[in-house]
Design a protein around this motif. Structure first.
Motif, mmCIF file in Angstrom:
data_model
loop_
_atom_site.group_PDB
_atom_site.id
_atom_site.type_symbol
_atom_site.label_atom_id
_atom_site.label_comp_id
_atom_site.label_asym_id
_atom_site.label_seq_id
_atom_site.Cartn_x
_atom_site.Cartn_y
_atom_site.Cartn_z
ATOM 1 N N VAL A 1 -0.154 37.696 11.055
ATOM 2 C CA VAL A 1 1.148 38.351 11.211
ATOM 3 C C VAL A 1 2.164 37.337 11.701
ATOM 4 C CG1 VAL A 1 2.461 40.165 12.387
ATOM 5 C CG2 VAL A 1 0.064 40.570 11.760
ATOM 6 N N VAL A 2 3.311 37.264 11.032
ATOM 7 C CA VAL A 2 4.429 36.430 11.487
ATOM 8 C C VAL A 2 5.567 37.355 11.900
ATOM 9 C CG1 VAL A 2 6.167 34.727 10.833
ATOM 10 C CG2 VAL A 2 3.805 34.448 10.056
ATOM 11 N N LEU A 3 6.039 37.196 13.133
ATOM 12 C CA LEU A 3 7.101 38.031 13.695
ATOM 13 C C LEU A 3 8.397 37.234 13.757
ATOM 14 C CD1 LEU A 3 5.007 39.416 16.703
ATOM 15 C CD2 LEU A 3 5.418 40.566 14.510
ATOM 16 N N VAL A 4 9.488 37.827 13.280
ATOM 17 C CA VAL A 4 10.775 37.127 13.204
ATOM 18 C C VAL A 4 11.828 37.911 13.999
ATOM 19 C CG1 VAL A 4 12.518 36.153 11.669
ATOM 20 C CG2 VAL A 4 10.134 36.318 10.891
ATOM 21 N N ALA B 1 18.957 37.320 20.010
ATOM 22 C CA ALA B 1 17.683 37.348 20.720
ATOM 23 C C ALA B 1 16.856 36.133 20.328
ATOM 24 C CB ALA B 1 16.933 38.640 20.393
ATOM 25 N N ASP B 2 15.699 35.991 20.976
ATOM 26 C CA ASP B 2 14.743 34.971 20.560
ATOM 27 C C ASP B 2 13.367 35.620 20.460
ATOM 28 O OD1 ASP B 2 13.643 35.153 23.135
ATOM 29 O OD2 ASP B 2 14.720 33.399 23.870
ATOM 30 N N GLY B 3 12.352 34.801 20.194
ATOM 31 C CA GLY B 3 11.040 35.354 19.931
ATOM 32 C C GLY B 3 10.339 35.989 21.108
ATOM 33 N N SER B 4 10.816 35.751 22.333
ATOM 34 C CA SER B 4 10.123 36.275 23.511
ATOM 35 C C SER B 4 10.093 37.798 23.548
ATOM 36 C CB SER B 4 10.778 35.735 24.790
ATOM 37 O OG SER B 4 12.125 36.187 24.899
ATOM 38 N N GLY B 5 11.034 38.443 22.880
ATOM 39 C CA GLY B 5 11.046 39.902 22.864
ATOM 40 C C GLY B 5 9.839 40.517 22.175
ATOM 41 N N TRP B 6 9.143 39.709 21.360
ATOM 42 C CA TRP B 6 7.962 40.193 20.643
ATOM 43 C C TRP B 6 6.696 40.157 21.495
ATOM 44 C CZ3 TRP B 6 8.295 42.854 16.365
ATOM 45 C CH2 TRP B 6 9.307 42.598 15.424
ATOM 46 N N VAL C 1 -1.402 35.817 15.349
ATOM 47 C CA VAL C 1 0.042 36.083 15.411
ATOM 48 C C VAL C 1 0.827 34.786 15.584
ATOM 49 C CG1 VAL C 1 1.882 37.321 16.622
ATOM 50 C CG2 VAL C 1 -0.412 38.339 16.439
ATOM 51 N N SER C 2 1.905 34.663 14.832
ATOM 52 C CA SER C 2 2.859 33.577 15.024
ATOM 53 C C SER C 2 4.246 34.185 15.208
ATOM 54 C CB SER C 2 2.868 32.642 13.810
ATOM 55 O OG SER C 2 3.861 31.645 13.951
ATOM 56 N N VAL C 3 4.961 33.709 16.211
ATOM 57 C CA VAL C 3 6.327 34.187 16.468
ATOM 58 C C VAL C 3 7.285 33.084 16.033
ATOM 59 C CG1 VAL C 3 7.960 35.052 18.175
ATOM 60 C CG2 VAL C 3 5.516 35.573 18.408
ATOM 61 N N ALA C 4 7.948 33.303 14.915
ATOM 62 C CA ALA C 4 8.897 32.311 14.394
ATOM 63 C C ALA C 4 10.122 32.239 15.298
ATOM 64 C CB ALA C 4 9.298 32.666 12.974
ATOM 65 N N VAL D 1 16.612 47.601 19.914
ATOM 66 C CA VAL D 1 15.391 46.822 20.175
ATOM 67 C C VAL D 1 14.164 47.735 20.217
ATOM 68 C CG1 VAL D 1 16.526 44.872 21.270
ATOM 69 C CG2 VAL D 1 15.868 46.845 22.668
ATOM 70 N N ALA D 2 13.949 48.459 19.136
ATOM 71 C CA ALA D 2 12.830 49.404 19.061
ATOM 72 C C ALA D 2 11.489 48.723 19.269
ATOM 73 C CB ALA D 2 12.864 50.120 17.713
ATOM 74 N N TYR D 3 11.369 47.480 18.838
ATOM 75 C CA TYR D 3 10.104 46.760 18.988
ATOM 76 C C TYR D 3 9.779 46.466 20.446
ATOM 77 C CZ TYR D 3 12.924 42.492 19.584
ATOM 78 O OH TYR D 3 13.823 41.552 20.032
ATOM 79 N N MET D 4 10.794 46.454 21.310
ATOM 80 C CA MET D 4 10.586 46.229 22.739
ATOM 81 C C MET D 4 10.359 47.537 23.483
ATOM 82 S SD MET D 4 13.401 43.212 23.505
ATOM 83 C CE MET D 4 12.931 43.069 25.232
ATOM 84 N N SER D 5 11.127 48.565 23.154
ATOM 85 C CA SER D 5 10.983 49.844 23.856
ATOM 86 C C SER D 5 9.838 50.680 23.313
ATOM 87 C CB SER D 5 12.291 50.634 23.780
ATOM 88 O OG SER D 5 12.629 50.938 22.435
ATOM 89 N N HIS D 6 9.411 50.404 22.066
ATOM 90 C CA HIS D 6 8.305 51.142 21.445
ATOM 91 C C HIS D 6 7.293 50.151 20.836
ATOM 92 C CE1 HIS D 6 11.345 54.280 21.806
ATOM 93 N NE2 HIS D 6 10.415 55.188 21.544
ATOM 94 N N PRO D 7 6.703 49.294 21.667
ATOM 95 C CA PRO D 7 5.788 48.289 21.122
ATOM 96 C C PRO D 7 4.526 48.888 20.493
ATOM 97 C CG PRO D 7 5.702 48.298 23.523
ATOM 98 C CD PRO D 7 6.862 49.169 23.131
ATOM 99 N N LYS D 8 4.016 49.979 21.044
ATOM 100 C CA LYS D 8 2.800 50.588 20.480
ATOM 101 C C LYS D 8 3.051 51.089 19.067
ATOM 102 C CE LYS D 8 0.694 52.028 24.861
ATOM 103 N NZ LYS D 8 0.224 53.185 25.677
ATOM 104 N N GLU D 9 4.167 51.791 18.883
ATOM 105 C CA GLU D 9 4.502 52.301 17.553
ATOM 106 C C GLU D 9 4.754 51.155 16.576
ATOM 107 O OE1 GLU D 9 5.954 55.446 20.540
ATOM 108 O OE2 GLU D 9 5.771 53.258 20.432
#
Length: 270
Positions: free
Chosen positions: A45-48, A53-58, A72-75, A244-252
């Motif tokens: 998985v590559v996360l962009v 923002a930067d990649g730390s949010g992932w 996992v790679s965070v671009a 920032v749904a990926y931060m507030s809803h990381p499980k989903e």
């Protein structure tokens, strides 16, 4: 003094206890190994990240995926130009040892729309992101159906920022205040070129696609998100989230990515 010895019945009891303990240990070990086993389907998985923002949010999503057996790679696209951002993302894809699920948030969706044409990319996942069509840019989507926020401002160098006093409400309303405050302080501006570049070859036209709509998004109009998801024929979920749904809803978010990984087939042999 006579040394104590186990009688035959005692030996039988101890043998049974040992056997039960050994079996339990084997079962526990099997359970642990199963939990850590690599997933079926796509394993990379590559996360962009997107604008501002930067990649730390992932981080939370990346940890969940890694725990479930994914690589996992965070671009880290610099947001200095569209070409540079696509280049950095392609480098992250190229570093993977097999087929990839490519995930983009916000402006990161614009990036994966082009970078996703890489043969290693087997599926696309958009998280409140720009799934652009031929000739579209992030700017044209925002102009066609404006977002709620009016806090995006350009500086004299052609970079765009979110006014710090509006950052939390317009970008990250559902994460802890301390987090959104630091995000405002450390935001990465996006270049005008990145924001206005027109996509030429959308990968979602040939790759299976998933989409998460953030229904409380003030940075991209949720109706535009639904429109882009529908025309991409994306498997779509909606969450009551800020941009920032990926931060507030990381499980989903992790669940959607894993669904894509399990459902997609490698494109490397095609």
């Amino acid at each position: 003094m006579k040394k104590a010895t186990l009688t035959e019945p005692g030996r039988n009891v101890m043998t049974k206890v040992y056997a039960v303990a050994t079996l339990a240990s084997m079962l526990i070990g099997a359970t642990v190994n199963a939990a850590a086993a690599p997933p079926t389907g796509i394993k990379n998985v590559v996360l962009v990240h997107g604008a501002f923002a930067d990649g730390s949010g992932w981080e939370a999503v990346a940890k969940m995926l890694e725990k479930d057996g994914y690589t996992v790679s965070v671009a880290q696209p610099p947001e200095t130009s569209y070409a540079e951002d696509v280049k950095y993302t392609r480098a992250a894809i190229g570093a993977m040892d097999g087929p990839v699920v490519l995930v983009g948030h916000s402006y990161g969706g614009s990036i994966i729309t082009e970078a996703g044409n890489d043969l290693k990319v087997s599926a696309l996942v958009y998280i409140a992101a720009f799934a652009l069509d031929n000739g579209e840019s992030c700017a044209s989507i925002e102009q066609a159906l404006p977002q709620a926020s009016k806090a995006f401002k350009a500086d004299s160098n052609g970079n765009w920022w979110i006014e710090p006093e509006h950052f939390a409400a317009d970008f990250a309303a559902d994460v802890p205040q301390a987090v959104s405050h630091f995000m405002a302080q450390s935001q990465v501006p996006i270049s005008t070129d990145s924001f206005t570049h027109k996509v030429a070859s959308p990968a979602w036209k040939t790759k299976p696609t998933w989409y998460m709509v953030a229904t409380a998004d003030r940075s991209i109009n949720p109706d535009q998100e639904r429109m882009m998801a529908k025309r991409a024929n994306a498997k779509t979920v909606e969450v009551n989230a800020s941009h920032v749904a990926y931060m507030s809803h990381p499980k989903e978010t992790a669940k959607l990515i894993e669904e894509a990984a399990a459902s997609a087939h490698s494109t490397l042999s095609q």
